[in-house]
Design a protein around this motif. Sequence first.
Motif, PDB file in Angstrom:
ATOM      1  N   LEU A   1       9.140   9.440  -2.790  1.00 62.27           N
ATOM      2  CA  LEU A   1       7.922   9.548  -1.722  1.00 62.27           C
ATOM      3  C   LEU A   1       7.267  10.730  -2.679  1.00 62.27           C
ATOM      4  O   LEU A   1       6.994  11.985  -2.797  1.00 62.27           O
ATOM      5  CB  LEU A   1       7.886   9.896  -0.255  1.00 62.27           C
ATOM      6  N   LYS A   2       5.823   9.893  -3.349  1.00 62.33           N
ATOM      7  CA  LYS A   2       5.187  10.742  -4.599  1.00 62.33           C
ATOM      8  C   LYS A   2       4.207  11.940  -4.040  1.00 62.33           C
ATOM      9  O   LYS A   2       4.234  11.726  -2.938  1.00 62.33           O
ATOM     10  CB  LYS A   2       4.180  10.031  -5.161  1.00 62.33           C
ATOM     11  N   ASN A   3       4.935  12.993  -4.554  1.00 61.58           N
ATOM     12  CA  ASN A   3       4.216  14.803  -3.790  1.00 61.58           C
ATOM     13  C   ASN A   3       4.814  15.149  -2.864  1.00 61.58           C
ATOM     14  O   ASN A   3       3.903  15.776  -1.880  1.00 61.58           O
ATOM     15  CB  ASN A   3       2.429  14.714  -4.310  1.00 61.58           C
ATOM     16  N   ILE A   4       5.255  14.737  -1.827  1.00 64.06           N
ATOM     17  CA  ILE A   4       6.243  14.502  -1.077  1.00 64.06           C
ATOM     18  C   ILE A   4       7.861  14.931  -1.094  1.00 64.06           C
ATOM     19  O   ILE A   4       8.259  17.019  -0.659  1.00 64.06           O
ATOM     20  CB  ILE A   4       5.959  14.239   0.630  1.00 64.06           C
ATOM     21  N   GLY A   5       8.573  14.038  -1.517  1.00 64.81           N
ATOM     22  CA  GLY A   5       9.831  14.733  -1.741  1.00 64.81           C
ATOM     23  C   GLY A   5      10.879  13.324  -1.809  1.00 64.81           C
ATOM     24  O   GLY A   5      10.226  12.204  -1.907  1.00 64.81           O
ATOM     25  N   GLU A   6      11.639  13.178  -1.602  1.00 63.53           N
ATOM     26  CA  GLU A   6      13.008  11.668  -2.093  1.00 63.53           C
ATOM     27  C   GLU A   6      14.105  11.844  -0.389  1.00 63.53           C
ATOM     28  O   GLU A   6      14.151  12.828   0.002  1.00 63.53           O
ATOM     29  CB  GLU A   6      13.741  12.248  -2.527  1.00 63.53           C
ATOM     30  N   ILE A   7      14.431  10.743  -0.160  1.00 63.12           N
ATOM     31  CA  ILE A   7      15.436  10.628   0.969  1.00 63.12           C
ATOM     32  C   ILE A   7      16.513   9.637   0.518  1.00 63.12           C
ATOM     33  O   ILE A   7      15.860   8.900   0.088  1.00 63.12           O
ATOM     34  CB  ILE A   7      13.833   9.620   1.964  1.00 63.12           C
ATOM     35  N   SER A   8      17.404  10.491   0.683  1.00 62.11           N
ATOM     36  CA  SER A   8      18.594   9.398   0.484  1.00 62.11           C
ATOM     37  C   SER A   8      20.308   9.361   1.777  1.00 62.11           C
ATOM     38  O   SER A   8      19.736   9.923   2.778  1.00 62.11           O
ATOM     39  CB  SER A   8      19.262   9.979  -0.325  1.00 62.11           C
ATOM     40  N   VAL A   9      20.648   8.547   1.369  1.00 60.65           N
ATOM     41  CA  VAL A   9      21.479   8.123   2.489  1.00 60.65           C
ATOM     42  C   VAL A   9      22.945   8.860   2.352  1.00 60.65           C
ATOM     43  O   VAL A   9      23.421   8.268   0.818  1.00 60.65           O
ATOM     44  CB  VAL A   9      21.314   6.572   2.582  1.00 60.65           C
ATOM     45  N   ASN A  10      23.707   9.598   2.775  1.00 62.67           N
ATOM     46  CA  ASN A  10      24.963  10.091   2.687  1.00 62.67           C
ATOM     47  C   ASN A  10      25.774   9.379   3.431  1.00 62.67           C
ATOM     48  O   ASN A  10      25.372   8.194   4.169  1.00 62.67           O
ATOM     49  CB  ASN A  10      24.930  11.450   3.282  1.00 62.67           C
TER      50      ASN A  10
ATOM     51  N   ILE B   1      -0.227  10.418   3.736  1.00 66.18           N
ATOM     52  CA  ILE B   1       0.580  11.102   3.816  1.00 66.18           C
ATOM     53  C   ILE B   1       0.305  12.742   3.599  1.00 66.18           C
ATOM     54  O   ILE B   1       0.565  14.011   4.057  1.00 66.18           O
ATOM     55  CB  ILE B   1       2.416  11.493   3.845  1.00 66.18           C
ATOM     56  N   SER B   2       0.151  12.885   2.007  1.00 63.13           N
ATOM     57  CA  SER B   2       0.177  13.558   1.118  1.00 63.13           C
ATOM     58  C   SER B   2      -1.205  14.584   1.138  1.00 63.13           C
ATOM     59  O   SER B   2      -0.802  16.389   1.649  1.00 63.13           O
ATOM     60  CB  SER B   2       0.024  13.768   0.093  1.00 63.13           C
ATOM     61  N   ALA B   3      -2.121  13.996   1.755  1.00 61.44           N
ATOM     62  CA  ALA B   3      -4.181  14.168   2.459  1.00 61.44           C
ATOM     63  C   ALA B   3      -3.515  15.459   3.264  1.00 61.44           C
ATOM     64  O   ALA B   3      -4.200  16.318   3.307  1.00 61.44           O
ATOM     65  CB  ALA B   3      -4.157  13.478   1.698  1.00 61.44           C
ATOM     66  N   LEU B   4      -2.602  14.353   4.495  1.00 59.76           N
ATOM     67  CA  LEU B   4      -2.846  15.111   5.683  1.00 59.76           C
ATOM     68  C   LEU B   4      -2.031  16.601   5.907  1.00 59.76           C
ATOM     69  O   LEU B   4      -2.047  17.655   6.646  1.00 59.76           O
ATOM     70  CB  LEU B   4      -2.662  14.393   6.664  1.00 59.76           C
ATOM     71  N   LEU B   5      -1.318  16.530   4.778  1.00 65.07           N
ATOM     72  CA  LEU B   5      -0.163  17.822   5.137  1.00 65.07           C
ATOM     73  C   LEU B   5      -1.216  19.019   4.500  1.00 65.07           C
ATOM     74  O   LEU B   5      -0.673  19.840   5.370  1.00 65.07           O
ATOM     75  CB  LEU B   5       0.672  17.895   4.402  1.00 65.07           C
ATOM     76  N   TYR B   6      -2.264  18.584   3.927  1.00 68.11           N
ATOM     77  CA  TYR B   6      -2.659  19.970   3.539  1.00 68.11           C
ATOM     78  C   TYR B   6      -3.217  20.825   5.088  1.00 68.11           C
ATOM     79  O   TYR B   6      -3.832  21.463   4.272  1.00 68.11           O
ATOM     80  CB  TYR B   6      -3.995  19.991   2.171  1.00 68.11           C
TER      81      TYR B   6
ATOM     82  N   MET C   1       0.351  -1.151   0.016  1.00 70.52           N
ATOM     83  CA  MET C   1       0.003  -0.103  -0.102  1.00 70.52           C
ATOM     84  C   MET C   1       0.912   1.107   0.324  1.00 70.52           C
ATOM     85  O   MET C   1       1.557   0.965   0.814  1.00 70.52           O
ATOM     86  CB  MET C   1      -1.102  -0.054   1.714  1.00 70.52           C
ATOM     87  N   LYS C   2       0.689   2.165  -0.814  1.00 70.51           N
ATOM     88  CA  LYS C   2       1.187   3.545  -0.949  1.00 70.51           C
ATOM     89  C   LYS C   2       0.916   4.410   0.215  1.00 70.51           C
ATOM     90  O   LYS C   2      -0.744   5.256   0.032  1.00 70.51           O
ATOM     91  CB  LYS C   2       0.679   4.043  -2.766  1.00 70.51           C
ATOM     92  N   ILE C   3       1.042   4.429   1.066  1.00 72.05           N
ATOM     93  CA  ILE C   3       1.068   5.147   2.074  1.00 72.05           C
ATOM     94  C   ILE C   3       0.793   7.066   1.926  1.00 72.05           C
ATOM     95  O   ILE C   3       0.665   7.804   2.426  1.00 72.05           O
ATOM     96  CB  ILE C   3       1.433   4.721   3.601  1.00 72.05           C
ATOM     97  N   GLU C   4       2.132   6.874   1.363  1.00 72.37           N
ATOM     98  CA  GLU C   4       2.432   8.706   0.560  1.00 72.37           C
ATOM     99  C   GLU C   4       1.220   9.465   0.640  1.00 72.37           C
ATOM    100  O   GLU C   4       1.390  10.148   0.850  1.00 72.37           O
ATOM    101  CB  GLU C   4       3.828   8.569  -0.109  1.00 72.37           C
ATOM    102  N   ASN C   5       0.148   8.285  -0.171  1.00 70.45           N
ATOM    103  CA  ASN C   5      -0.747   9.694  -0.547  1.00 70.45           C
ATOM    104  C   ASN C   5      -1.456  10.011   0.894  1.00 70.45           C
ATOM    105  O   ASN C   5      -2.331  10.836   0.054  1.00 70.45           O
ATOM    106  CB  ASN C   5      -1.892   8.483  -1.706  1.00 70.45           C
TER     107      ASN C   5
END
Length: 312
Positions: A99-108, A7-12, A1-5
Amino acid sequence: MKIENYISALLYRYQCVTVPGFGAFLTEIKSAQLDENTNTFFPPKKVISFNPHLKNNDGLLANHISLQEKISYNEAVIVLQNEVSLWKDQLQRREILDLKNIGEISVNAEWNWVFEPISSVNYLADAFGLSAVVTPSIQREVLKAQVEALEEKAPIVFTPERKKNYSFLKYAAAIILTVGAGGAAYKYQFEQQFANDSLLVEKAVQQKVEHKIQQATFFIENPLPAVTLNVSENTKKPYHIVAGSFRNEENATRIFNELKTLGFEPIRLEQNQFGLFPVLYGSFSSYTEAQTKMKEIQKSHNKEAWVLIKEL
């Protein structure tokens, strides 16, 4: 399940959306800006940031998934745990988590998570429909230099010609000035007389109105009782610092009493649509005041305190 959708709805609607066991996505309002290098006006927006240290489950995301997917709260928690496990495995392999419509997380190189928010989505509802505007700059100095160069290339040449007798124009001009001065004086006198007459009429009308008001005042025998309006103080304070939301009402009562003992002025809210009992540290009339108090509370008492923007 893509939970980022979800998360994006709640950020509004919310300033903080926590993914249990993973971290929290925070939003901060950024005012409109002008980029002088590109002559571009950018509308106000919500800037997204990520805090990997806020991992406790506040129930917001799990309840939202439960309602949208029509599953129980415990099942929604399990869905979140499975998705978070996949995200961590992907980051452990040093892959970019998109994460769609949120951003990207990477490791340095130091194995720290680096979040890069998306810039194409504006989560500020008040700025809906507004886009960046590009306007050309006004180059006054360039135009002035062009005009001066044109004057140098095409100078004005005076050619001699026979002088004509225009002496009669002096007399005509004198007559016009005399008539004009007389008309202006008459106009000024007329306007002053009109203003004085208007002032007298206004005074007379005002005296009659005051007389009528005095008569009406004497005839009031049974005055109506005064009406007292009880205005809730929280309606003027839409910014609230949340201490936590609890499914068990006894836990909410316990935290409320503890905050009261510590010197805070806590507020207990009724059970919300998610079945939770929120407890607030307090309410504030301005976002700046609430933000400052929230930072103090995060340093001294609760690192997971956040600001709720809502009229109670």
